[in-house]
Design a protein around this motif. Sequence first.
Motif, PDB file in Angstrom:
ATOM      1  N   VAL A 182     -14.601  21.268  35.201  1.00 52.99           N
ATOM      2  CA  VAL A 182     -14.445  22.180  34.060  1.00 52.99           C
ATOM      3  C   VAL A 182     -13.140  22.963  34.190  1.00 52.99           C
ATOM      4  O   VAL A 182     -12.377  23.101  33.220  1.00 52.99           O
ATOM      5  CB  VAL A 182     -15.658  23.124  33.958  1.00 52.99           C
ATOM      6  CG1 VAL A 182     -15.395  24.221  32.928  1.00 52.99           C
ATOM      7  CG2 VAL A 182     -16.913  22.349  33.582  1.00 52.99           C
ATOM      8  N   ILE A 184      -9.734  22.959  31.731  1.00 52.17           N
ATOM      9  CA  ILE A 184      -9.089  24.166  31.205  1.00 52.17           C
ATOM     10  C   ILE A 184      -7.620  24.204  31.623  1.00 52.17           C
ATOM     11  O   ILE A 184      -6.729  24.472  30.803  1.00 52.17           O
ATOM     12  CB  ILE A 184      -9.839  25.424  31.686  1.00 52.17           C
ATOM     13  CG1 ILE A 184     -11.263  25.459  31.108  1.00 52.17           C
ATOM     14  CG2 ILE A 184      -9.085  26.687  31.303  1.00 52.17           C
ATOM     15  CD1 ILE A 184     -12.112  26.583  31.663  1.00 52.17           C
ATOM     16  N   CYS A 201     -10.848  36.038  33.079  1.00 52.06           N
ATOM     17  CA  CYS A 201     -10.834  35.145  31.919  1.00 52.06           C
ATOM     18  C   CYS A 201      -9.391  34.948  31.469  1.00 52.06           C
ATOM     19  O   CYS A 201      -8.506  35.742  31.819  1.00 52.06           O
ATOM     20  CB  CYS A 201     -11.664  35.719  30.764  1.00 52.06           C
ATOM     21  SG  CYS A 201     -13.385  36.090  31.194  1.00 52.06           S
ATOM     22  N   LYS A 228      -8.304  29.760  22.262  1.00 51.16           N
ATOM     23  CA  LYS A 228      -9.388  29.543  23.211  1.00 51.16           C
ATOM     24  C   LYS A 228      -9.426  30.704  24.203  1.00 51.16           C
ATOM     25  O   LYS A 228      -8.396  31.122  24.720  1.00 51.16           O
ATOM     26  CB  LYS A 228      -9.200  28.237  23.993  1.00 51.16           C
ATOM     27  CG  LYS A 228      -9.197  26.983  23.141  1.00 51.16           C
ATOM     28  CD  LYS A 228     -10.547  26.716  22.531  1.00 51.16           C
ATOM     29  CE  LYS A 228     -10.547  25.434  21.718  1.00 51.16           C
ATOM     30  NZ  LYS A 228     -11.868  25.178  21.101  1.00 51.16           N
ATOM     31  N   ARG A 288     -11.447  31.462  27.726  1.00 48.46           N
ATOM     32  CA  ARG A 288     -12.288  30.790  28.707  1.00 48.46           C
ATOM     33  C   ARG A 288     -12.501  31.664  29.930  1.00 48.46           C
ATOM     34  O   ARG A 288     -11.596  32.373  30.375  1.00 48.46           O
ATOM     35  CB  ARG A 288     -11.650  29.474  29.150  1.00 48.46           C
ATOM     36  CG  ARG A 288     -11.465  28.443  28.050  1.00 48.46           C
ATOM     37  CD  ARG A 288     -12.771  27.881  27.583  1.00 48.46           C
ATOM     38  NE  ARG A 288     -12.595  26.744  26.683  1.00 48.46           N
ATOM     39  CZ  ARG A 288     -13.586  26.106  26.078  1.00 48.46           C
ATOM     40  NH1 ARG A 288     -14.827  26.498  26.273  1.00 48.46           N
ATOM     41  NH2 ARG A 288     -13.337  25.089  25.265  1.00 48.46           N
ATOM     42  N   SER A 319     -19.287  37.895  29.973  1.00 45.12           N
ATOM     43  CA  SER A 319     -19.631  37.222  31.229  1.00 45.12           C
ATOM     44  C   SER A 319     -20.566  38.069  32.091  1.00 45.12           C
ATOM     45  O   SER A 319     -21.313  37.524  32.910  1.00 45.12           O
ATOM     46  CB  SER A 319     -18.356  36.901  32.018  1.00 45.12           C
ATOM     47  OG  SER A 319     -17.725  38.078  32.490  1.00 45.12           O
ATOM     48  N   ILE A 321     -19.510  29.628  35.469  1.00 44.84           N
ATOM     49  CA  ILE A 321     -18.584  28.933  34.579  1.00 44.84           C
ATOM     50  C   ILE A 321     -19.270  27.760  33.882  1.00 44.84           C
ATOM     51  O   ILE A 321     -18.990  27.465  32.715  1.00 44.84           O
ATOM     52  CB  ILE A 321     -17.329  28.458  35.349  1.00 44.84           C
ATOM     53  CG1 ILE A 321     -16.272  27.968  34.360  1.00 44.84           C
ATOM     54  CG2 ILE A 321     -17.660  27.385  36.360  1.00 44.84           C
ATOM     55  CD1 ILE A 321     -14.947  27.632  35.005  1.00 44.84           C
ATOM     56  N   GLU A 378     -19.166  28.254  29.914  1.00 44.77           N
ATOM     57  CA  GLU A 378     -18.425  27.193  29.218  1.00 44.77           C
ATOM     58  C   GLU A 378     -19.322  25.969  29.070  1.00 44.77           C
ATOM     59  O   GLU A 378     -19.015  24.864  29.521  1.00 44.77           O
ATOM     60  CB  GLU A 378     -17.140  26.848  29.979  1.00 44.77           C
ATOM     61  CG  GLU A 378     -16.272  28.034  30.305  1.00 44.77           C
ATOM     62  CD  GLU A 378     -15.832  28.810  29.067  1.00 44.77           C
ATOM     63  OE1 GLU A 378     -15.859  28.234  27.964  1.00 44.77           O
ATOM     64  OE2 GLU A 378     -15.472  29.991  29.189  1.00 44.77           O
ATOM     65  N   ASP A 384     -20.036  24.131  26.568  1.00 46.71           N
ATOM     66  CA  ASP A 384     -19.522  23.012  25.787  1.00 46.71           C
ATOM     67  C   ASP A 384     -18.733  22.046  26.662  1.00 46.71           C
ATOM     68  O   ASP A 384     -18.825  20.814  26.484  1.00 46.71           O
ATOM     69  CB  ASP A 384     -18.656  23.524  24.637  1.00 46.71           C
ATOM     70  CG  ASP A 384     -17.503  24.395  25.123  1.00 46.71           C
ATOM     71  OD1 ASP A 384     -17.646  25.034  26.183  1.00 46.71           O
ATOM     72  OD2 ASP A 384     -16.462  24.449  24.447  1.00 46.71           O
ATOM     73  N   LEU A 385     -17.971  22.574  27.613  1.00 46.64           N
ATOM     74  CA  LEU A 385     -17.244  21.702  28.539  1.00 46.64           C
ATOM     75  C   LEU A 385     -18.193  21.062  29.543  1.00 46.64           C
ATOM     76  O   LEU A 385     -17.997  19.907  29.944  1.00 46.64           O
ATOM     77  CB  LEU A 385     -16.171  22.500  29.280  1.00 46.64           C
ATOM     78  CG  LEU A 385     -15.068  23.132  28.415  1.00 46.64           C
ATOM     79  CD1 LEU A 385     -14.076  23.880  29.288  1.00 46.64           C
ATOM     80  CD2 LEU A 385     -14.352  22.071  27.592  1.00 46.64           C
TER      81      LEU A 385
END
Length: 776
Positions: A270, A274, A302, A312, A314, A720, A745, A749, A751-752
Amino acid sequence: MDIRSFFNKPAQKSVEDFDIYSTAADTDAAIEAANTSVPGTCSTSTATVSAETSAQPIAASGCVVNDLGEKATGPKQPLLSSFPKHQIGDINRAFSLFYYHKFPWIEYSVSLDSVFCFCCRHFSSNTARCTDELFTKVGARNWKKLSEKLTKHASSQVHLSSMEMWENYKHTATSGSVAAQLSHSHQGTVQKNREYMCKSVDIIKLLAKLGLPFRGHREDADVETRGNYLSLCDLFSKYDPDFKSMQSKYFNCTSRDFQNEIIALCAELVRDEIAKKVHETGFLAVIADEAKSSKTEQLSVCIRYTVGLQIKERFICFVDCSNSRDAAGIVSGIKEGLQSCGLKDIPIIAQSYDGASVMSGHLSGVQQRIREEFPFAVYVHCMVHKLNLVLVESCTVNRDIKTSLNVIDKLYSMFAEPSNHFRFLMMQKTLALKPKEIVQPSETRWACKYRCVYAVKSQYSAIIRCLKEMEEEGEKWSVEASGLYHHMTRLHFITSIIILEEVLRVVHVTHKRLQGASTTMADAASAVKSLRTHLQHCREESSWEATWMQVKRFCEDFSGICVDSSPQTGGKRKRTSRTPAGLSQYLVPTTLGQRDENETHWESESQTFKRQLYLPVLDTMLAELDRRFSTDAMALSVACDAVFSCDKNGIGPLLSTYASFKIHPQLVTAEMDLLKCTIPSPITLEKLTNEVRKDQYPNFYRLLQLALTLPVSSAASERSFSVMRRIRNWLRSAMAQDRFSDLSILHIESDLTANLSAEKIVDIYANRKKRRILLH
């Protein structure tokens, strides 16, 4: 007939050169075809016979007989209606088809009129001794004693060995050689192991993505609840026999070391994804904040970047900064987080933190230490924090406002007690109200003030009735209930919560706009400007009259409850005006210059509350907005708005701040002029995103990316912390820092995480080091 004269005749066609005739009607045609001569003769030199055909019988003339079977085809057994007869003794004898059925390993040579053993001819060892080489090279033609010779040959050790080798050859031809079989077996084992591993990896991915715990209190085989990971493995085993067989083995991918390694691999992939996108852009913005978690201080790191022209935000990692919470320690933690993602050398163009002195200090704060390494990394004070400070300041300017919030805090404490909470829920059900909980006011949680005020206002009748019952029962909470009831039935409290609800509702909407991950600096400036304009309109007389009408309506709706809802004026009470006795028999259509007493009191109270409560709250908010969101503080926001509207006259602050990013000032203005002619008015960010291409407008494309990367708030870090408290709760407080950061993470995250390939993870796992399970 002499054997030499027989072979010197033209060779006859073998039946293999024709179709096999299996019916009586075709036998004549088969015989005629077999007796037809063919041109050419065999070579008489035996030296031309190759080693490859040494197993074939050789005729007396020296030519190789080629009408017998090969290894791949099997024995040749031509079906002739009649075979050549030869006189043996007093009787003409010939070969019979009967021998094909009794001895299936024999083959018949039409050219030699002899019988051979197929398996001995091809599979007997060169060192083995065949009896007179009769069935391998010469051929048997003694039809009288053929059955006896074949029976004797069938029982010989050489023939039996050859038959075994022939069977192995046929089996090998079907399933492959031993090496091939071993290879196929290895591949099957690897495939089975990889499928099992992929399913285990998918289970780990699912639990990590959902933020669920893996292990249970006990994981023994006799325990019914063994934790989420083992429970899901047992569920797979129930419906998948292959998974069940692998699960029952000694090495079954369920240890915590295996879980930790797969979790670390997933988190690494992941972060690599990124980092790959950030490297394509070439710069980023840092967002950081810290919070306490299970006796440790965690720094949330982040980043904000763009993929093309898409924003984005992240999460990267959590860093334990318990040992050094000063500016130097936090900067070290930020660099450690960026290094773990491979982003240490990527330029930082902006940084967003809260307003604490350790973060915002201009001498030795975090933002100043970062700027020593990246001079163009502008500091953006989190706008959501600034707006919350405006709200906190406005809620302390008036005594009635502070008292009302304290009352709400006490209400939360009272109805948090189980018996009182049950009474409150039952009262809401009795009054047919939609259930809603009372929220505790807080100065750090941005949305809680609006939620707590709205809950008290909407559940006012249920709260009042509960307090009345508790006051009359004389129980443990009767004194507190009596005091809260007295405060809540006063006009000051009612007016305060209605004013607060109206003001906080608008501030709450602005808070939501500023917290969005895709919010730009221009959006933030527009949101703050809209809020300021709305508050200015609220100062008008019409807005106050509408608010006061709500207060009057609220008091009328609860006139049976609010003991202090009728207005009262201070000082000596005036004598009540009466109509003259002489007019008692007449209809009086006017008040004769007198005003209704109740209306006079309401108007007096209206001006008092407006002057002492309503206007001070609005004026404080406006003054704090002007101070915290000043023109200097919003200079970059104005420049970003100019970029998004293609106003070349307002982009100067951005160009001067990021002059080292090779954006040509003249070319970028020329590109903006072309875009204004291309895009129909009004120009919006959405239109620019669809129209601007890197190859066509390189300078403006770069400027757009810079403007989009500038952060608005540190809401990403704040979000977070919610994940932090879910993953590292008091039951999982012993979790190691690396596992905690990796799980965070994967959950944040998600979706990743969902896009990770289990096959790729298994490949990396197999190549890291030698494994006890075959995976390649």
